[in-house]
Write a protein that holds these residues in place. Sequence first.
Motif, PDB file in Angstrom:
ATOM      1  N   SER A   2       0.818  -1.193   0.000  1.00 18.35           N
ATOM      2  CA  SER A   2       0.000   0.000   0.000  1.00 18.35           C
ATOM      3  C   SER A   2       0.857   1.250   0.000  1.00 18.35           C
ATOM      4  CB  SER A   2      -0.920  -0.027   1.229  1.00 18.35           C
ATOM      5  OG  SER A   2      -1.725   1.115   1.248  1.00 18.35           O
ATOM      6  N   SER A   6      -2.626   2.000   5.666  1.00 18.27           N
ATOM      7  CA  SER A   6      -3.913   1.325   5.530  1.00 18.27           C
ATOM      8  C   SER A   6      -4.764   1.641   6.742  1.00 18.27           C
ATOM      9  CB  SER A   6      -3.728  -0.174   5.345  1.00 18.27           C
ATOM     10  OG  SER A   6      -3.332  -0.769   6.546  1.00 18.27           O
ATOM     11  N   ASN A   9     -11.750   2.007   5.292  1.00 19.44           N
ATOM     12  CA  ASN A   9     -12.227   2.873   4.222  1.00 19.44           C
ATOM     13  C   ASN A   9     -13.412   3.684   4.750  1.00 19.44           C
ATOM     14  OD1 ASN A   9     -13.487   3.883   1.835  1.00 19.44           O
ATOM     15  ND2 ASN A   9     -12.471   2.298   0.644  1.00 19.44           N
ATOM     16  N   THR A  13     -17.391  -0.357   1.919  1.00 16.30           N
ATOM     17  CA  THR A  13     -16.695  -1.499   1.344  1.00 16.30           C
ATOM     18  C   THR A  13     -16.520  -1.306  -0.157  1.00 16.30           C
ATOM     19  OG1 THR A  13     -17.679  -2.920   3.002  1.00 16.30           O
ATOM     20  CG2 THR A  13     -16.754  -4.005   1.058  1.00 16.30           C
ATOM     21  N   PRO A  14     -15.290  -1.396  -0.654  1.00 16.16           N
ATOM     22  CA  PRO A  14     -15.067  -1.266  -2.098  1.00 16.16           C
ATOM     23  C   PRO A  14     -15.762  -2.389  -2.871  1.00 16.16           C
ATOM     24  CG  PRO A  14     -12.999  -1.037  -0.891  1.00 16.16           C
ATOM     25  CD  PRO A  14     -14.034  -1.522   0.087  1.00 16.16           C
ATOM     26  N   SER A  17     -11.227  -5.134  -6.032  1.00 12.37           N
ATOM     27  CA  SER A  17     -10.034  -5.384  -5.224  1.00 12.37           C
ATOM     28  C   SER A  17      -8.956  -4.339  -5.507  1.00 12.37           C
ATOM     29  CB  SER A  17      -9.495  -6.792  -5.488  1.00 12.37           C
ATOM     30  OG  SER A  17      -9.181  -6.933  -6.851  1.00 12.37           O
ATOM     31  N   GLY A  18      -9.264  -3.373  -6.337  1.00 10.89           N
ATOM     32  CA  GLY A  18      -8.313  -2.307  -6.647  1.00 10.89           C
ATOM     33  C   GLY A  18      -7.902  -2.333  -8.101  1.00 10.89           C
ATOM     34  N   ASP A 150     -14.306   2.799  -3.796  1.00 11.77           N
ATOM     35  CA  ASP A 150     -13.328   2.298  -4.769  1.00 11.77           C
ATOM     36  C   ASP A 150     -12.258   3.351  -5.077  1.00 11.77           C
ATOM     37  OD1 ASP A 150     -14.831  -0.001  -4.860  1.00 11.77           O
ATOM     38  OD2 ASP A 150     -15.579   0.324  -6.889  1.00 11.77           O
ATOM     39  N   GLN A 153      -9.936   3.473  -2.211  1.00 13.66           N
ATOM     40  CA  GLN A 153      -9.060   2.296  -2.253  1.00 13.66           C
ATOM     41  C   GLN A 153      -7.959   2.471  -3.302  1.00 13.66           C
ATOM     42  OE1 GLN A 153     -10.105  -2.224  -2.194  1.00 13.66           O
ATOM     43  NE2 GLN A 153     -10.461  -1.485  -4.271  1.00 13.66           N
ATOM     44  N   GLN A 156      -5.461   4.747  -1.865  1.00  8.07           N
ATOM     45  CA  GLN A 156      -4.680   4.035  -0.853  1.00  8.07           C
ATOM     46  C   GLN A 156      -3.615   3.155  -1.496  1.00  8.07           C
ATOM     47  OE1 GLN A 156      -7.543   1.883   1.639  1.00  8.07           O
ATOM     48  NE2 GLN A 156      -6.661   2.986   3.369  1.00  8.07           N
ATOM     49  N   GLN A 157      -3.927   2.596  -2.657  1.00  8.11           N
ATOM     50  CA  GLN A 157      -3.002   1.690  -3.338  1.00  8.11           C
ATOM     51  C   GLN A 157      -2.063   2.429  -4.295  1.00  8.11           C
ATOM     52  OE1 GLN A 157      -5.358  -1.518  -5.005  1.00  8.11           O
ATOM     53  NE2 GLN A 157      -6.066  -2.165  -2.995  1.00  8.11           N
TER      54      GLN A 157
END
Length: 167
Positions: A2, A6, A9, A13-14, A17-18, A150, A153, A156-157
């Motif tokens: 990441s 982390s 969120n 919930t996204p 998975s990114g 999303d 996320q 974040q990634q």
Amino acid sequence: MSEHASSENPYGTPTTSGPEPIPSYQAVMNRIVRTLLRVPGLSGIVGKRLMILHVVGRKSGKVYDVPLAYTRHGDNLLIGTALRPWVKNLRAGAPVRASFGGAPRTFAPVVHTAEADVLRLYEIVARDNKQNAKYNGIGFTADGSPSKADIYQTWQQGGVVVELTPH
């Protein structure tokens, strides 16, 4: 792995998975897109969504031609992406050139990494280009809006938004 600390969120919930990993055939696709953007007549059609960003390596000085999807936002262009090596070569105060099938144009780049900026600008990119959103791990809610969970996320990634202002 990441890019940002982390934490839970805040948007729920996204739905994905990114961002998707870069496919093995991406280099071939990039060559095809670069070729299409150089073909008179065809370049005007392809260049409505795609461009070649001519990025100068910060250490090597070599020019890298990177085909990218973009979104128009007023006079500026937005590119939603992960923090890839070509992005790290964009420096404040150092103009970059982009080709859309005609003569290259010059832009001043800004790489947005702050959470609020990425969330706001990635929403614009996702609304405009659903394929780019999918590639970057952004799904849509029942009402057709990009999922904030999303986008968060993706940030974040390591997701960023590059903004290009005409020079």
